[in-house]
Scaffold this active site. Structure first.
Site, PDB file in Angstrom:
ATOM      1  N   HIS A   1       0.825  -1.215   0.000  1.00  0.00           N
ATOM      2  CA  HIS A   1       0.000   0.000   0.000  1.00  0.00           C
ATOM      3  C   HIS A   1       0.857   1.262   0.000  1.00  0.00           C
ATOM      4  O   HIS A   1       1.829   1.386   0.732  1.00  0.00           O
ATOM      5  CB  HIS A   1      -1.022  -0.004   1.140  1.00  0.00           C
ATOM      6  CG  HIS A   1      -0.469   0.032   2.534  1.00  0.00           C
ATOM      7  ND1 HIS A   1      -0.124   1.209   3.174  1.00  0.00           N
ATOM      8  CD2 HIS A   1      -0.256  -0.952   3.432  1.00  0.00           C
ATOM      9  CE1 HIS A   1       0.281   0.944   4.409  1.00  0.00           C
ATOM     10  NE2 HIS A   1       0.223  -0.359   4.585  1.00  0.00           N
TER      11      HIS A   1
ATOM     12  N   ASP B   1       6.138   0.746   6.782  1.00  0.00           N
ATOM     13  CA  ASP B   1       4.697   0.562   6.610  1.00  0.00           C
ATOM     14  C   ASP B   1       4.126   1.643   5.704  1.00  0.00           C
ATOM     15  O   ASP B   1       3.688   2.680   6.206  1.00  0.00           O
ATOM     16  CB  ASP B   1       4.013   0.581   7.974  1.00  0.00           C
ATOM     17  CG  ASP B   1       2.545   0.244   7.911  1.00  0.00           C
ATOM     18  OD1 ASP B   1       2.111  -0.361   6.917  1.00  0.00           O
ATOM     19  OD2 ASP B   1       1.821   0.592   8.863  1.00  0.00           O
TER      20      ASP B   1
ATOM     21  N   GLU C   1      -4.941   1.881   2.462  1.00  0.00           N
ATOM     22  CA  GLU C   1      -5.032   0.716   3.343  1.00  0.00           C
ATOM     23  C   GLU C   1      -5.180   1.140   4.794  1.00  0.00           C
ATOM     24  O   GLU C   1      -5.909   0.514   5.569  1.00  0.00           O
ATOM     25  CB  GLU C   1      -3.783  -0.168   3.181  1.00  0.00           C
ATOM     26  CG  GLU C   1      -3.833  -1.482   3.944  1.00  0.00           C
ATOM     27  CD  GLU C   1      -3.331  -1.413   5.378  1.00  0.00           C
ATOM     28  OE1 GLU C   1      -3.560  -2.368   6.139  1.00  0.00           O
ATOM     29  OE2 GLU C   1      -2.711  -0.393   5.745  1.00  0.00           O
ATOM     30  N   GLU C   2      -4.485   2.220   5.185  1.00  0.00           N
ATOM     31  CA  GLU C   2      -4.394   2.568   6.598  1.00  0.00           C
ATOM     32  C   GLU C   2      -5.724   2.995   7.218  1.00  0.00           C
ATOM     33  O   GLU C   2      -5.995   2.684   8.366  1.00  0.00           O
ATOM     34  CB  GLU C   2      -3.355   3.679   6.806  1.00  0.00           C
ATOM     35  CG  GLU C   2      -1.923   3.258   6.520  1.00  0.00           C
ATOM     36  CD  GLU C   2      -1.372   2.263   7.523  1.00  0.00           C
ATOM     37  OE1 GLU C   2      -2.128   1.809   8.408  1.00  0.00           O
ATOM     38  OE2 GLU C   2      -0.186   1.922   7.409  1.00  0.00           O
TER      39      GLU C   2
ATOM     40  N   ASP D   1       3.373  -6.351   3.487  1.00  0.00           N
ATOM     41  CA  ASP D   1       2.935  -5.274   4.384  1.00  0.00           C
ATOM     42  C   ASP D   1       3.286  -5.619   5.828  1.00  0.00           C
ATOM     43  O   ASP D   1       2.469  -5.503   6.730  1.00  0.00           O
ATOM     44  CB  ASP D   1       1.425  -5.038   4.242  1.00  0.00           C
ATOM     45  CG  ASP D   1       0.948  -3.813   5.042  1.00  0.00           C
ATOM     46  OD1 ASP D   1       1.806  -2.986   5.425  1.00  0.00           O
ATOM     47  OD2 ASP D   1      -0.265  -3.707   5.299  1.00  0.00           O
TER      48      ASP D   1
ATOM     49  N   HIS E   1       3.418   2.798  12.703  1.00  0.00           N
ATOM     50  CA  HIS E   1       2.542   3.956  12.917  1.00  0.00           C
ATOM     51  C   HIS E   1       3.151   5.012  13.843  1.00  0.00           C
ATOM     52  O   HIS E   1       2.425   5.815  14.440  1.00  0.00           O
ATOM     53  CB  HIS E   1       1.185   3.509  13.501  1.00  0.00           C
ATOM     54  CG  HIS E   1       0.395   2.630  12.605  1.00  0.00           C
ATOM     55  ND1 HIS E   1      -0.820   2.084  12.975  1.00  0.00           N
ATOM     56  CD2 HIS E   1       0.636   2.191  11.341  1.00  0.00           C
ATOM     57  CE1 HIS E   1      -1.298   1.339  11.986  1.00  0.00           C
ATOM     58  NE2 HIS E   1      -0.421   1.393  10.990  1.00  0.00           N
TER      59      HIS E   1
END
Length: 472
Positions: free
Chosen positions: A284, A296, A330-331, A358, A428
């Site tokens: 992503h 990520d 995606e997030e 991912d 994140h």
């Protein structure tokens, strides 16, 4: 006569064994070429450098996300693929606003600043911030035990990831619900806000954001939600035991802006024998905004691009059509994955395999597969080809969020599984940056993905097009 039959059978068996050994040797040589090309002349690390350091965090709907779309499209075009295109998709746009501020107040003039970050999709506090007493709970299911005490308070979710679980994604899955649904659940009991322990094993000062949802709560019932660093969560929990009437203050300036247009980026090498059979590899393109999204999922993006480049570099011409898909959103919505699957299904495209990266750019350990018994047996037969590269993990399990919507019929879904012990140190958080990605580990992952896609392309998948597929 019987002796002649046995002799003939033995000859046929020997010929078959020789042919099979020849295939194994041929595959071993080809896979070695992929690893050599990735490690000596790889482009993944260079692409990631640009994506991370020249563009940065790529929130859905942001200028940086659009810049990432344009950059990856241009790079795929430079590879000389048969097709490169953008697939429009509407995505939610959420902005963080001014930097968050928070402190714990234990008495008049007695405050301690702590590190927080708004959760993705959270509403803002009032312009002056929010201050209230705190109620600590051990997850959503614990709210019922305090239902008479929640109204007017800030709920502090403090269930940690279980350190005894070797599979860190299992530990993450065991407490991610308090981040995603914690605000919705607490608001129904009358809470005025929520603070959630960051989802990380590491005890440090970096809060970890992530998506959250209010479910069907009306706008006027939605409460601000933020993550607190693990170090400050430990401090807050400890001080609450001594000072139950302390107050917590925080200010969020986040805002939801509705939907805007963005794109999935798609490139294709059209198959030479079975062009109507599609194999997808992807990651992503969007990321959170605290870091630059290197693990990520910048790593997955560039590794997926590298698969097609390595085919071109080594002169391999796939029999089936290979697509790289760089999914958007995606997030905080999975809009890109859903849109790609929607269009693929509407066109009745025959997708036989999809692989997603991912889980960070760490050392590859293997893959997990969503496959039936026959398909998995076929895949396991390839495991010896990966052993020289210390790739031993071939297990049935989850694959990836973006390719999940493709699940239909006989398609096999797979996820690259790197070593995960450090992944949630960065996930994140502001520490998800380029310097935390090892060049060699990233390249090994790209070569590992390329090798699996090569084998699927060469042999097809069992009980799909049985009349035409070549079988092991």
């Amino acid at each position: 006569m019987r002796r002649y039959i046995i002799t003939a059978f033995s000859i046929l068996f020997s010929v078959s064994l020789i042919a099979q050994n020849h295939e194994v040797k041929e595959d071993s040589i080809k896979i070695r070429q992929f690893y050599n090309a990735a490690l000596v002349k790889g482009q993944a690390y260079k692409w990631l450098d640009h994506l991370s350091n020249n563009i940065g965090g790529r929130l859905s709907g942001s200028l940086n996300a659009q810049r990432a779309v344009e950059f990856t499209k241009a790079e795929l075009e430079d590879l000389g693929l048969d097709k490169v295109w953008l697939q429009p998709v509407m995505v939610p746009k959420w902005t963080r606003g001014a930097r968050e501020h928070a402190y714990i107040q234990t008495g008049p003039g007695m405050t301690t600043e702590v590190n927080i970050t708004a959760l993705g999709g959270s509403v803002a506090t009032s312009p002056g911030g929010l201050k209230a007493r705190v109620l600590e709970v051990n997850g959503i299911e614990d709210l019922e035990n305090y239902k008479a005490d929640i109204k007017g308070k800030i709920v502090f979710y403090n269930r940690p990831m279980k350190p005894e679980l070797i599979q860190t994604f299992e530990a993450y899955g065991g407490c991610v619900d308090q981040r995603y649904s914690g605000a919705e659940a607490a608001a129904k009991y009358g809470a005025v806000g929520v603070i959630v322990r960051s989802l990380s094993h590491k005890i440090d000062e970096y809060p970890h954001t992530g998506s959250m949802s209010y479910g069907d709560l009306p706008n006027d019932k939605r409460i601000p939600a933020a993550a607190i660093s693990t170090k400050d969560a430990e401090y807050l929990s400890g001080i609450l035991k001594l000072k139950k009437d302390l107050e917590f203050y925080y200010k969020l300036s986040s805002e939801n802006h509705g939907e805007v247009k963005s794109y999935n980026v798609i490139g294709e090498i059209t198959g030479s024998e079975f062009p109507e059979e599609f194999i997808v590899v992807g990651g992503h393109l969007d990321s959170w905004d605290l870091g630059d999204g290197s693990h990520d999922d910048g790593a997955g993006v560039v590794q997926s691009m590298e698969v097609l480049r390595l085919f071109k570099e080594t002169g391999y011409k796939p029999k089936r059509s290979i697509r790289v898909v760089l999914f958007m959103n995606e997030e905080n919505g999975l809009r890109g994955g859903n849109k790609y699957a929607e269009i693929a299904h509407s066109k009745n495209e025959n997708h036989i395999f999809a692989l997603e990266s991912d889980a960070g750019g760490f050392t590859p350990r293997g893959f997990s597969f969503e496959a039936d018994d026959a398909q998995f047996a076929q895949i396991e037969s390839w495991k010896p080809l990966f052993k020289p590269y210390l790739i031993h993990y071939f297990e049935r399990g989850g694959s990836g969020a973006d390719i999940g919507p493709l699940k239909k019929g006989d398609i096999v879904l797979a996820g690259l599984r790197p070593d995960s012990q450090r992944y949630f140190d960065h996930h994140h958080a502001a520490t998800d940056t380029f310097e935390h990605v090892n060049k060699r580990e990233l390249e090994l992952g790209a070569a590992t993905m390329t090798s699996l896609i090569y084998l699927v392309d060469k042999y097809g998948m069992r009980h799909i097009n049985l009349q035409t597929d070549k079988k092991l």
